[in-house]
Design a protein around this motif. Structure first.
Motif, PDB file in Angstrom:
ATOM      1  N   LEU A   8     102.127  66.092 -19.897  1.00 46.09           N
ATOM      2  CA  LEU A   8     101.905  65.156 -20.159  1.00 46.09           C
ATOM      3  C   LEU A   8     101.330  64.582 -21.026  1.00 46.09           C
ATOM      4  O   LEU A   8     101.232  63.647 -21.041  1.00 46.09           O
ATOM      5  N   ASP A   9     100.169  65.042 -21.202  1.00 48.54           N
ATOM      6  CA  ASP A   9      98.938  64.348 -21.832  1.00 48.54           C
ATOM      7  C   ASP A   9      99.356  64.256 -23.739  1.00 48.54           C
ATOM      8  O   ASP A   9      98.773  62.929 -24.980  1.00 48.54           O
ATOM      9  N   THR A  10     100.658  65.211 -23.813  1.00 46.31           N
ATOM     10  CA  THR A  10     100.737  65.183 -25.472  1.00 46.31           C
ATOM     11  C   THR A  10     101.687  64.380 -25.246  1.00 46.31           C
ATOM     12  O   THR A  10     102.345  64.182 -26.822  1.00 46.31           O
ATOM     13  N   CYS A  11     102.373  63.707 -24.753  1.00 46.47           N
ATOM     14  CA  CYS A  11     103.566  62.973 -24.698  1.00 46.47           C
ATOM     15  C   CYS A  11     103.015  61.558 -25.365  1.00 46.47           C
ATOM     16  O   CYS A  11     102.626  61.049 -25.118  1.00 46.47           O
ATOM     17  N   PRO A  12     103.824  62.001 -26.809  1.00 48.48           N
ATOM     18  CA  PRO A  12     103.654  60.417 -27.677  1.00 48.48           C
ATOM     19  C   PRO A  12     103.762  58.804 -26.706  1.00 48.48           C
ATOM     20  O   PRO A  12     103.127  58.256 -26.600  1.00 48.48           O
ATOM     21  N   LEU A  13     104.578  59.199 -25.594  1.00 49.82           N
ATOM     22  CA  LEU A  13     104.893  58.017 -25.304  1.00 49.82           C
ATOM     23  C   LEU A  13     104.254  57.796 -24.232  1.00 49.82           C
ATOM     24  O   LEU A  13     104.356  56.304 -24.065  1.00 49.82           O
ATOM     25  N   THR A  15     100.866  58.057 -24.277  1.00 49.28           N
ATOM     26  CA  THR A  15      99.713  57.980 -24.709  1.00 49.28           C
ATOM     27  C   THR A  15      98.753  56.953 -24.627  1.00 49.28           C
ATOM     28  O   THR A  15      97.418  56.480 -24.510  1.00 49.28           O
ATOM     29  N   GLY A  16      99.881  55.113 -24.330  1.00 56.71           N
ATOM     30  CA  GLY A  16      98.520  54.316 -23.898  1.00 56.71           C
ATOM     31  C   GLY A  16      98.833  54.118 -22.603  1.00 56.71           C
ATOM     32  O   GLY A  16      97.815  53.173 -22.050  1.00 56.71           O
ATOM     33  N   LEU A  17      99.162  54.952 -22.008  1.00 56.82           N
ATOM     34  CA  LEU A  17      98.047  55.229 -19.896  1.00 56.82           C
ATOM     35  C   LEU A  17      97.014  55.772 -19.981  1.00 56.82           C
ATOM     36  O   LEU A  17      96.749  57.051 -20.734  1.00 56.82           O
ATOM     37  N   PRO A  18      96.105  55.597 -19.789  1.00 53.17           N
ATOM     38  CA  PRO A  18      94.997  55.768 -19.638  1.00 53.17           C
ATOM     39  C   PRO A  18      94.717  57.218 -18.615  1.00 53.17           C
ATOM     40  O   PRO A  18      96.104  57.273 -18.137  1.00 53.17           O
ATOM     41  N   GLN A  19      93.992  58.366 -18.564  1.00 64.57           N
ATOM     42  CA  GLN A  19      94.355  59.589 -18.096  1.00 64.57           C
ATOM     43  C   GLN A  19      94.579  59.929 -16.904  1.00 64.57           C
ATOM     44  O   GLN A  19      95.487  60.697 -16.129  1.00 64.57           O
ATOM     45  N   LYS A  20      93.994  58.741 -15.645  1.00 66.26           N
ATOM     46  CA  LYS A  20      93.850  58.890 -14.354  1.00 66.26           C
ATOM     47  C   LYS A  20      95.395  58.585 -14.175  1.00 66.26           C
ATOM     48  O   LYS A  20      96.061  59.224 -13.263  1.00 66.26           O
ATOM     49  N   GLU A 121      99.066  47.146 -20.767  1.00 64.01           N
ATOM     50  CA  GLU A 121      98.441  48.204 -22.131  1.00 64.01           C
ATOM     51  C   GLU A 121      99.356  49.380 -22.901  1.00 64.01           C
ATOM     52  O   GLU A 121      99.040  49.558 -24.242  1.00 64.01           O
ATOM     53  N   ALA A 122     100.264  49.941 -22.209  1.00 66.26           N
ATOM     54  CA  ALA A 122     101.169  50.642 -22.187  1.00 66.26           C
ATOM     55  C   ALA A 122     101.944  50.652 -23.045  1.00 66.26           C
ATOM     56  O   ALA A 122     102.540  51.800 -23.674  1.00 66.26           O
ATOM     57  N   GLN A 162     110.632  62.920 -35.080  1.00 64.47           N
ATOM     58  CA  GLN A 162     110.462  61.717 -34.763  1.00 64.47           C
ATOM     59  C   GLN A 162     110.187  62.118 -33.431  1.00 64.47           C
ATOM     60  O   GLN A 162     110.121  61.236 -32.910  1.00 64.47           O
ATOM     61  N   MET A 163     111.070  62.834 -32.607  1.00 65.00           N
ATOM     62  CA  MET A 163     111.026  63.307 -32.179  1.00 65.00           C
ATOM     63  C   MET A 163     110.245  64.264 -31.756  1.00 65.00           C
ATOM     64  O   MET A 163     110.626  64.801 -30.108  1.00 65.00           O
ATOM     65  N   HIS A 164     109.544  64.657 -32.354  1.00 65.52           N
ATOM     66  CA  HIS A 164     108.897  65.936 -32.549  1.00 65.52           C
ATOM     67  C   HIS A 164     107.128  65.745 -32.491  1.00 65.52           C
ATOM     68  O   HIS A 164     106.668  66.254 -32.292  1.00 65.52           O
ATOM     69  N   ASN A 165     106.632  65.123 -32.888  1.00 66.03           N
ATOM     70  CA  ASN A 165     105.847  64.842 -33.934  1.00 66.03           C
ATOM     71  C   ASN A 165     104.735  63.842 -32.680  1.00 66.03           C
ATOM     72  O   ASN A 165     105.358  63.658 -31.713  1.00 66.03           O
ATOM     73  N   SER A 166     103.349  63.834 -33.154  1.00 61.82           N
ATOM     74  CA  SER A 166     102.474  63.751 -32.693  1.00 61.82           C
ATOM     75  C   SER A 166     102.485  62.410 -31.733  1.00 61.82           C
ATOM     76  O   SER A 166     101.569  61.491 -31.093  1.00 61.82           O
ATOM     77  N   GLY A 167     103.337  60.915 -32.317  1.00 59.38           N
ATOM     78  CA  GLY A 167     103.239  59.743 -32.148  1.00 59.38           C
ATOM     79  C   GLY A 167     102.999  58.913 -33.821  1.00 59.38           C
ATOM     80  O   GLY A 167     103.444  57.788 -33.958  1.00 59.38           O
ATOM     81  N   LYS A 168     102.273  59.731 -34.829  1.00 62.35           N
ATOM     82  CA  LYS A 168     101.673  59.312 -35.594  1.00 62.35           C
ATOM     83  C   LYS A 168     102.474  58.981 -36.727  1.00 62.35           C
ATOM     84  O   LYS A 168     102.590  60.218 -36.806  1.00 62.35           O
TER      85      LYS A 168
END
Length: 229
Positions: A8-13, A15-20, A121-122, A162-168
């Motif tokens: 989940l931490d590496t899913c680009p979609l 990344t706007g959510l906080p860690q918690k 904000e996500a 696009q389906m595989h990059n880190s979001g950048k």
């Protein structure tokens, strides 16, 4: 950190959510293993969940009444699918099956929407990811009707990146894709695909080896596609 939380931490979609918030989703996520050829869900399914590939590959496909299957994409580990999670009640146009033995992490749609509502904000991050994918899919449709072979193949590679990059957009993207599979997906011959790939590779836009393609700079590939228009 457990495997699900790491996925989940590496899913680009997400990344706007906080860690918690991602940690909360990880606790409720469903961790599933599939054997090669298993059907994750058929076209037309009413599923409200976001799926992220932890291991292996998933084939996104459609089929007609005669049973003929058309493949849209082969997704590698790290890719996400299930855009209808944000529009509950709508059926999924395409189906999904295990292209190889795989592990998929599923997040319930109601839980994801709840966390997004608590952390608005996500939404800009998620909206950008979905908008990029929609733009690429619409461009692929246009290419199939109006563009030449190189534009079609370059656009499909961009879609896969696009389906595989880190979001950048400027970051590299790497995914498994053989010439045979790309040819089958595009309705072309392997020889025709090979010639076009060699031309694109000669421009430094992709790197290929052993059934894997790397796009060093996704933004640069996009700029090249625009020149082909």
């Amino acid at each position: 950190m457990n495997i699900t939380a790491s996925v989940l931490d590496t899913c680009p979609l997400l990344t706007g959510l906080p860690q918690k918030a991602r940690g909360h989703l990880a606790k409720k996520a469903l961790y599933q293993r599939f054997a090669s050829g298993d059907i994750l869900y058929p076209p037309g399914s009413h599923l409200e969940r976001l799926s992220i590939i932890a291991e292996g590959q998933v084939r996104i496909c459609s089929s007609n009444g005669a049973g003929r299957e058309a493949t849209l994409a082969i997704l590698d580990a790290g890719a996400w699918f299930g855009d209808t999670v944000f529009c509950p009640g709508n059926p999924r146009v395409f189906g999904a099956s295990a292209h190889s033995a795989c592990v998929v992490v599923d997040i319930p749609g109601d839980l994801l929407r709840e966390q997004m509502a608590q952390h608005p904000e996500a939404y800009p991050v998620a909206l950008e990811q979905i908008s990029r994918r929609l733009w690429t899919v619409m461009s692929i449709i246009q290419d199939d009707v109006l563009r030449g072979t190189e534009a079609r193949i370059a656009r499909r590679l961009f879609f896969m990146a696009q389906m595989h990059n880190s979001g950048k957009q400027s970051s590299p993207a790497s995914f498994r894709l053989t010439r045979e599979l790309l040819a089958n997906t595009m309705g072309m011959t392997r020889q025709g695909v090979h010639r076009v790939l060699k031309n694109i590779e000669a421009k430094g836009l992709i790197e290929s080896s052993y059934g894997r393609i790397c796009v060093p700079d996704v933004e640069r590939l996009k700029a090249y596609i625009e020149l082909l228009d």
